[in-house]
Design an enzyme around this catalytic site. Structure first.
Site: not given
Length: 283
Positions: A30, A147, A33, A183, A26-27, A144-145
């Site tokens: 960091h 989430d 990402h 984020s 979602m932009g 990613g873990k």
């Protein structure tokens, strides 16, 4: 790197590419990402990223309008990582008409933990991820873990729909003090940022308590997590949950599961001031 907003242009650009590695975001990118982009490159080529703030996964009182949008900075970061295509659709590109068809995860996985406190969240996530998969047609997708529940739901969705995409998990990237990169960390005040690593330390304490007491039959996992929530409240947090679950399906472990050495994970979500943070730790 090409920046594309049109679904048809994206398909034209990727035609003939049969090992696309995809990272949806979602932009407001960091280092967490960017680590996903590097992992994606190890599993496929070319690497395609997307940036789309998906309205469907935000509740009525959540931060859709305030969510940080930093497209130009994000483009520069992705260029440095050697990303081949950035798919950055507008809402009109993604949803040219009302999205009446939705993908809804099963109740046992989608309406617990995050799903309990953010009703409809995972329906929005599954719908946009399915649509992105249809647009990009990746062979590999990296999630990613951090989430953890989202990763589990997307993995099960891909399996149940027989999607030709491998879901690759990526380890959580943390600041030196243990705070998981997010984020939403930009919302923290200086004082809150100093306190924020306590969430990860609390997860470590839960893991220690599970290993030393729950696995020995001296306490239940509910007693351990209740103690952790009380501890966080005492430090000024507002925890939604601290929960020990089976890694395989995020259901509550039975005494038989625990006795058999079932792999577990502890997950948490808690507000610090106005900022809601999530984290997890495998046991």
């Amino acid at each position: 790197m090409k920046v594309i907003s049109s679904i048809q242009e994206l398909r034209d650009q990727l035609r003939g590419q049969n090992r696309v590695a995809f990272v949806p975001t979602m932009g407001n990118l960091h280092e967490g990402h960017l680590s996903l982009m590097r992992l994606a490159r190890q599993h496929g080529d070319p690497v395609v990223a997307s940036i789309f703030v998906n309205r469907l996964q935000f509740g009525p009182n959540e931060d859709f309008d305030k969510y940080p949008r930093t497209l130009q900075d994000d483009i520069e970061k992705l260029q440095k990582e050697g990303v081949y295509v950035l798919f950055a659709p507008t809402e009109r590109d993604m949803y040219p008409e009302p999205q009446e068809y939705r993908v809804e995860p099963p109740h046992d996985l989608g309406d617990t933990l995050e799903g309990e406190f953010r009703p409809g969240f995972f329906k929005g996530v599954c719908t946009v991820v399915m649509k992105l998969f249809c647009c990009v047609q990746p062979r590999v997708a990296v999630f990613g873990k951090k989430d953890y529940q989202q990763l589990m739901i997307v993995r099960r969705m891909a399996h149940q729909f027989a999607l030709p995409v491998d879901i690759v998990p990526a380890e959580t990237v943390r600041a030196d003090d243990g705070l998981a990169l997010s984020s939403r960390n930009v919302y923290l005040t200086n004082e809150e940022r100093a306190e924020a690593p306590e969430l990860y330390r609390t997860l470590h304490q839960v893991r220690q308590d599970v290993l030393e007491t729950v696995l020995q039959g001296q306490a239940s996992h509910e007693e351990v997590t209740t103690k952790a929530m009380d501890y966080l409240r005492g430090r000024g947090w507002q925890p939604d949950y601290v929960a020990v679950r089976r890694r395989s399906d995020l259901q509550k472990p039975t005494p038989e599961n625990i006795a058999a050495g079932e792999p577990l994970v502890v997950l948490t979500a808690a507000k610090l001031g106005k900022t809601r943070l999530i984290d997890n730790l495998e046991i």
